[in-house]
Motif scaffolding. Sequence first.
Motif, PDB file in Angstrom:
ATOM      1  N   GLY A  16      27.548  40.985  36.917  1.00  0.00           N
ATOM      2  CA  GLY A  16      28.672  41.129  37.846  1.00  0.00           C
ATOM      3  C   GLY A  16      29.753  40.098  37.611  1.00  0.00           C
ATOM      4  O   GLY A  16      29.502  38.894  37.698  1.00  0.00           O
ATOM      5  N   GLY A 154      21.939  37.617  39.842  1.00  0.00           N
ATOM      6  CA  GLY A 154      22.461  38.854  40.440  1.00  0.00           C
ATOM      7  C   GLY A 154      23.740  38.549  41.201  1.00  0.00           C
ATOM      8  O   GLY A 154      23.708  38.029  42.306  1.00  0.00           O
ATOM      9  N   ALA A 155      24.873  38.882  40.574  1.00  0.00           N
ATOM     10  CA  ALA A 155      26.181  38.662  41.219  1.00  0.00           C
ATOM     11  C   ALA A 155      26.872  40.009  41.348  1.00  0.00           C
ATOM     12  O   ALA A 155      28.078  40.127  41.190  1.00  0.00           O
ATOM     13  N   ASP A 156      26.049  41.025  41.634  1.00  0.00           N
ATOM     14  CA  ASP A 156      26.559  42.396  41.547  1.00  0.00           C
ATOM     15  C   ASP A 156      26.890  43.014  42.904  1.00  0.00           C
ATOM     16  O   ASP A 156      26.788  44.227  43.087  1.00  0.00           O
ATOM     17  N   GLY A 157      27.313  42.177  43.836  1.00  0.00           N
ATOM     18  CA  GLY A 157      27.943  42.694  45.037  1.00  0.00           C
ATOM     19  C   GLY A 157      27.002  43.170  46.131  1.00  0.00           C
ATOM     20  O   GLY A 157      25.780  43.040  46.043  1.00  0.00           O
ATOM     21  N   SER A 158      27.609  43.722  47.186  1.00  0.00           N
ATOM     22  CA  SER A 158      26.845  44.021  48.407  1.00  0.00           C
ATOM     23  C   SER A 158      25.752  45.074  48.180  1.00  0.00           C
ATOM     24  O   SER A 158      24.745  45.078  48.880  1.00  0.00           O
ATOM     25  N   SER A 160      23.935  45.353  45.537  1.00  0.00           N
ATOM     26  CA  SER A 160      23.278  44.801  44.343  1.00  0.00           C
ATOM     27  C   SER A 160      22.037  45.558  43.845  1.00  0.00           C
ATOM     28  O   SER A 160      21.049  45.716  44.559  1.00  0.00           O
ATOM     29  N   VAL A 162      20.380  44.376  41.231  1.00  0.00           N
ATOM     30  CA  VAL A 162      19.423  43.301  40.914  1.00  0.00           C
ATOM     31  C   VAL A 162      18.560  43.027  42.148  1.00  0.00           C
ATOM     32  O   VAL A 162      17.329  42.947  42.055  1.00  0.00           O
ATOM     33  N   ARG A 163      19.225  42.911  43.324  1.00  0.00           N
ATOM     34  CA  ARG A 163      18.465  42.652  44.563  1.00  0.00           C
ATOM     35  C   ARG A 163      17.442  43.775  44.799  1.00  0.00           C
ATOM     36  O   ARG A 163      16.290  43.516  45.115  1.00  0.00           O
ATOM     37  N   LEU A 284      20.088  35.193  43.326  1.00  0.00           N
ATOM     38  CA  LEU A 284      21.219  36.014  43.769  1.00  0.00           C
ATOM     39  C   LEU A 284      22.372  35.112  44.175  1.00  0.00           C
ATOM     40  O   LEU A 284      22.151  33.986  44.646  1.00  0.00           O
ATOM     41  N   ASP A 287      28.020  38.386  47.346  1.00  0.00           N
ATOM     42  CA  ASP A 287      27.685  39.462  48.286  1.00  0.00           C
ATOM     43  C   ASP A 287      26.279  40.011  48.075  1.00  0.00           C
ATOM     44  O   ASP A 287      25.758  40.715  48.942  1.00  0.00           O
ATOM     45  N   ALA A 288      25.683  39.752  46.927  1.00  0.00           N
ATOM     46  CA  ALA A 288      24.286  40.167  46.731  1.00  0.00           C
ATOM     47  C   ALA A 288      23.407  39.434  47.751  1.00  0.00           C
ATOM     48  O   ALA A 288      22.381  39.961  48.194  1.00  0.00           O
TER      49      ALA A 288
END
Length: 369
Positions: A16, A154-158, A160, A162-163, A284, A287-288
């Motif tokens: 992200g 994991g920086a892939d947003g709300s 996510s 990854v989460r 994380l 927003d993740a």
Amino acid sequence: MSNNEINKDFEIMIVGGGPAGISTWLHLNKFDPDLASKAFLIEKKSYPRDKLCGGGLGGWCKHILKLLNVNLDIPFLNISDVEFIYGNDSYILHQKNSFQMVQRTEFDYLFANNAVDRGLIIHQNESFLNVSKKDNELIVKTNLSNYKIKTLVGADGSLSMVRKKMNLNNRNNLAPTLEIFVPVSTKFDKEYNEKKILIDLNPIKEGMQGYIWHVPLIKNEKPIMGHGLVDLRFYKNRPKVDLKKILKQDLQRRNIDIKKERIKSHPIRWPSSDDKFSKENIILVGDAIGAEPAFGGGLHFAFSYGEIAAKSIISAYNDNDFSYPDFKDRINSHYAGKFMAKCWSIASKLYNNEIDPIKAAREVFTIKS
Ligand SMILES: Cc1cc2nc3c(=O)[nH]c(=O)nc-3n(C[C@H](O)[C@H](O)[C@H](O)COP(=O)(O)OP(=O)(O)OC[C@H]3O[C@@H](n4cnc5c(N)ncnc54)[C@H](O)[C@@H]3O)c2cc1C
């Protein structure tokens, strides 16, 4: 490289390329450039890419950009006044240049370019799909390749992915938003000339756990307004309200017929106090993890989570321990974590009618230096 081969070129993968992912790498590069050269970033879209947002860089964003030596070389508006209204009450919080209003398309591109100029490798149009553990490392599968790495950020947003793949059992605290961007009406949008953000807390009376915002922006050198709302849904079991109806009624007062405008929507996530933000080899950020649950501000947290993540990665290498056991403690003891706890407490009172909404808003929006 064929799809079955495993890429071992890097040890750290950031998923992200929004503010949290870029902040993570810029902090890593600031504190430990050698380690930063072992990291790369994948971004599922290509820059300049859009991200729905009010565009308000507030809180301590300015401070972090300065520490990272990032100049805001894009058009932006400085805002010193935030007006809160509730019933017949209104209050203007004056703090000099407390917000810089930006277009996220431009800001995120600038932020990413700052990192690229300092050496970050970004794979654009590459999406994280899955992760599995192998010995003490991870195998990450993307739409383009497989990677063997030691740490995944994991920086892939709300929403996510990854989460999701971490199976943390965190609660899904998603807050719906609506936003439209329209040219400024000199008759109705006094906020543009007054360089002011308006926060309308009246929808709380209708059962919405949030507020309507009217923010001045600049796009392609033209003045525009962002009109939007968020329903934080802090108390999930309460009845849902008709958000489109609330925004529509509000905008009718500005002679805006939202049927004609393109309404955009993207959820804000906020964390519960018992959420987990890491597991072995994975952390994380942004927003993740989540924005704050009182007003949904997230950019200042995204910047700070990047700093905390960078320091945690450096410790992991120093200690040769990639389990990130104290990642959440590091967040909780950082000023961002402390402010998150405060916002959580304010949200619990604000959306339970235990505190005057204007007082709550003042507490969250006041910048303490
Ligand atoms: C309507 C709205 C208004 C807002 N207004 C404000 C505001 O005024 N001020 C404020 O402080 N905050 C605001 N926020 C919150 C703010 O936008 C977020 O907190 C901020 O964008 C978080 O940054 P991030 O980097 O964590 O996530 P994002 O900015 O969402 O970036 C995540 C990145 O990950 C990429 N990605 C996603 N999935 C994958 C994948 N599988 N593989 C690879 N890449 C992937 C995405 O393309 C994106 O580039 C608002 C949010 C909304 C929805």
